[in-house]
Write a protein that holds these residues in place. Structure first.
Motif, PDB file in Angstrom:
ATOM      1  N   THR A 102      -2.859   9.342  -6.706  1.00  0.00           N
ATOM      2  CA  THR A 102      -2.145   8.913  -7.935  1.00  0.00           C
ATOM      3  C   THR A 102      -1.712   9.744  -8.926  1.00  0.00           C
ATOM      4  OG1 THR A 102      -4.740   8.365  -8.633  1.00  0.00           O
ATOM      5  CG2 THR A 102      -3.435   6.528  -7.653  1.00  0.00           C
ATOM      6  N   LYS A 153      -0.831   3.351  -4.797  1.00  0.00           N
ATOM      7  CA  LYS A 153      -1.988   2.491  -4.833  1.00  0.00           C
ATOM      8  C   LYS A 153      -1.570   1.124  -5.358  1.00  0.00           C
ATOM      9  CE  LYS A 153      -6.505   2.306  -7.214  1.00  0.00           C
ATOM     10  NZ  LYS A 153      -6.228   1.323  -7.993  1.00  0.00           N
ATOM     11  N   ARG A 154      -1.100   1.192  -6.319  1.00  0.00           N
ATOM     12  CA  ARG A 154      -0.876  -0.177  -7.191  1.00  0.00           C
ATOM     13  C   ARG A 154       0.030  -0.991  -6.173  1.00  0.00           C
ATOM     14  NH1 ARG A 154       2.689  -1.182 -12.457  1.00  0.00           N
ATOM     15  NH2 ARG A 154       4.609  -1.268 -11.127  1.00  0.00           N
ATOM     16  N   ASP A 199      -2.097  -2.178  -3.375  1.00  0.00           N
ATOM     17  CA  ASP A 199      -3.116  -3.123  -3.824  1.00  0.00           C
ATOM     18  C   ASP A 199      -2.393  -4.652  -3.985  1.00  0.00           C
ATOM     19  OD1 ASP A 199      -5.192  -0.857  -5.798  1.00  0.00           O
ATOM     20  OD2 ASP A 199      -5.507  -1.932  -3.841  1.00  0.00           O
TER      21      ASP A 199
END
Lengths: 341, 343
Positions: free
Chosen positions: A144, A153-154, A157
């Motif tokens: 990140t 990551k976002r 997710d």
């Protein structure tokens, strides 16, 4: 002997023109639908392009957008011709354009067939791209702070939450990568040092998954860490526990989503091909019915409409002869040009 | 002296009829829009009725649905009248119905305005219902084995993820209730017994939040447990940590969602009301211009159109006089009846 002749009187001609006009407007709407589906597909590919390594092929959506626009334009022109066909004055100006227009429609149908075929076949390419891209996404989950990858990551997710999936094939994919950045690991801690040294590559591996793998439908609060250790949690057996985290892999989930989209679009294009063929047949009948009027001054006279002027075999034979003449003409011209030089 | 008098010739009348017919079709679509907005709002309330204790008021969406249907029907009828107004033979059959129809339209416009006001006002009861419902929702989070509440956990988790919120006012609300069911607590462990003994109600409280509070945009993996203990996590300071869990409370999030929805619907209903007033005035002009033809046989003759036959003041006095005449007529009839019964 014309192919499939049908007798027409004024009433039948009028009915044919009106019915054909409605079908042409339906084709315009279907063309707009294909255009918007192509746009939607392009947007969806873009949204998830990060998980496909940014190298997914945009061939199919681009082709769909083109086909949709062409279908709309071609059908609108056809509808206009139909609308004018009942007025001899207006129809006279469209008459010379009809033959090339019908040939164009034929070519367009072939293009649509090719597009439908692509819709069904490109799913393999999407599957392979997804497999590769997701593997890399899981590898880059922790980065990140690296420019260009800080939103991985976002994205991952949100994808796992939205598609209700975990990992590439299943949740155990997370056990094989380090998904916690080194910035958040206390390297002076013995536990951390043990884990890092316990594998060849010096990665901090654990039997845990990120929070986005959690299933909200589970009756107990989510168990993310120490998933394979039954004694770490009260009344927990990881072999029979099914509702805790999502059991599906993200590649399968994403592929099912895209493949169902591509299948439906392919079926719609096949339907459009049939609609366009119907349009072409109707227009041919209308044009021939208006041409073969026995008494051009009297609009109420009878006439005959047909699909092909001669039988199918004779038409093909004619075509071959014409093509041979064209080639023969070229050879003669080529010979003359050689003589001249 | 009529109110807002306008002179009409044949062309102007035709143009007016065509414009008003067009506007009526717009108004039919507006009615469909109001109906579908009412339906959408009803569905949204139903989806989250679990979080509102199942006692939210469905008054507003029901009113919207009803008004949408009535508006559609009224406007379709008005459009038909407009379409026929240019043909004197067809218009004859509508003529007697026009006056009551226009009165009804005026009443409908008033109702639409009241509906728009209702949209803005009903926010307040909704806020209270949400506050109460969310508090109970969190209390029943752990009761996944109690019939009737077994889906509360899932509903609450999905809501926190969708609306990007945590807890009622903020994430610390989760510290004050036990959100782990007793079925998953090992009562023989010392740690568990300590926690339960440490508070009056005997609840297992911890400074942790469910996973649905986690913010995916956080650069580090989500810290759910021991949130107020800085030493439990490397390089963590719970005073300055902002991206770890959602900071917004769910009551605020839901109120702003529903409030925004109701404001939008209220604004749209106001626009529809203004459109309705315009078409009502247009129809009144058509009606008055066709009934005041200088030469009834000649369709090309001139005529006048107005909104009210006399001025506003005179119209009101007329209405009051009519009402007095009716009530006096009633009294006379009563007296006659009284005399008849006595004798």
């Amino acid at each position: 002997m014309p192919f499939m002749p049908v007798k027409f009187n004024l009433q039948k001609r009028v009915k044919l023109a009106q019915g054909l006009w409605m079908i042409y407007w339906l084709s315009v709407i279907v063309g707009i639908l294909i255009f918007s589906l192509g746009l939607f597909f392009k947007v969806e590919l873009r949204k998830r392009s990060e998980m496909m390594d940014n190298n997914e092929s945009h061939l199919v959506p681009n082709l769909l957008i083109l086909v949709g626009l062409l279908a709309g334009g071609v059908s609108a022109f056809g509808g206009k011709v139909c609308h004018d066909s009942l007025d001899p004055v207006k129809f006279a100006k469209w008459k010379p354009m009809l033959k090339p227009y019908l040939l164009l429609c034929c070519g367009f149908n072939v293009l649509m067939l090719f597009t439908a075929l692509l819709c069904f076949l490109m799913q393999f390419a999407v599957y392979l791209t997804l497999a590769e891209g997701l593997k890399n996404s899981i590898k880059f989950y922790k980065d990140t702070d690296t420019p260009g990858r800080c939103f991985m990551k976002r994205t991952l997710d949100m994808t796992q939450i939205e598609f209700r999936c975990c990992g590439n094939n299943n949740f155990r994919d997370w056990f094989e990568v380090q998904w916690i950045s080194n910035r958040y690991l206390d390297m002076s801690n013995d536990l951390v040092k043990d884990r890092v040294l316990s594998n060849v590559e010096g990665k901090y591996l654990m039997d845990s998954v990120p929070f986005s793998c959690c299933n909200p439908g589970s009756p107990r609060p989510c168990i993310q860490h120490h998933l394979t250790n039954n004694t770490a949690h009260y009344d927990y057996d990881h072999r029979i526990e099914e509702l805790n985290i999502w059991s599906r892999g993200c590649r399968e989930a994403l592929f099912a989503y895209f493949s169902s989209m591509m299948n439906s679009i392919g079926v719609l294009i096949l339907f459009t091909i049939m609609l366009e063929s119907l349009d072409m047949a109707g227009l041919k009948y209308l044009a021939t019915a208006l041409e073969t009027m026995e008494d051009p001054e009297n609009p109420e006279c009878e006439s005959e409409g047909f699909l092909l002027e001669k039988g199918v075999k004779e038409t093909f034979a004619d075509l071959f002869v014409k093509m041979k003449m064209l080639r023969g003409g070229n050879e003669v011209e080529g010979g003359e040009a050689a003589e001249a030089t | 002296m009529a109110l807002m008098l306008v002179k009409f010739d044949m062309k102007k009348r035709v143009k007016l009829a065509q414009t008003i017919w067009f506007l009526y079709w717009f108004a039919v679509m507006a009615g469909v829009l109001v109906f579908s907005m009412g339906l959408f709002f009803k569905i949204e309330l139903r989806k989250r009725s679990e979080l509102m204790d199942n006692n939210e008021s469905h008054l507003l969406p029901n009113v919207l649905i009803l008004m949408g249907l009535i508006t559609c029907g009224v406007n379709a009828f008005g459009g038909k009248v407009c379409y026929d107004s240019l043909d004197p033979s067809k218009f004859i059959k509508w003529k007697p119905m026009l006056k009551p129809f226009l009165m009804f339209c005026v009443g409908l416009n008033g109702l639409l305005f009241v509906t728009a006001l209702l949209c803005f006002v009903m926010r307040i009861p909704l806020q209270y219902t949400l506050a109460e419902g969310l508090k109970n929702g969190m209390r029943f989070y752990k009761d996944t084995d109690t019939p009737g509440r077994c889906y509360m956990k899932r509903t609450l988790d999905l809501m926190q993820m969708e609306f990007r919120c945590c807890g009622n006012d903020h994430y610390r609300d989760w510290f004050e209730i036990q959100w782990v069911s007793n079925r998953y607590l090992d009562f023989s462990a010392k740690e568990v017994k300590d926690r339960i003994g440490s508070n009056v109600d005997g609840q297992y409280l911890m400074d942790g939040v469910p996973f649905s509070c986690c913010n995916p945009s956080s650069p580090r993996p989500c810290i759910q447990g021991q949130m107020t203990n800085n030493t439990a996590h490397y390089s963590y300071d719970h005073y300055t940590e902002e991206l770890n869990v959602w900071k917004r409370g769910c009551r605020e999030a839901m109120v702003s969602y529903y409030g925004g929805l109701m404001n939008t619907i209220g604004a749209l209903v106001l626009l529809v009301t203004m459109l309705e007033i315009a078409v009502t005035i247009g129809l009144q002009y058509i009606n008055s211009s066709l009934s005041s033809l200088v030469n009834p046989e000649d369709p090309e003759s001139e005529s006048e159109g107005w909104i009210l036959e006399k001025t506003v003041g005179e119209t009101f006095t007329d209405i009051m006089a009519n009402m007095k005449a009716m009530s006096k007529g009633g009294k006379v009839e009563e007296a006659e009846a009284g005399v008849a019964t006595v004798s």
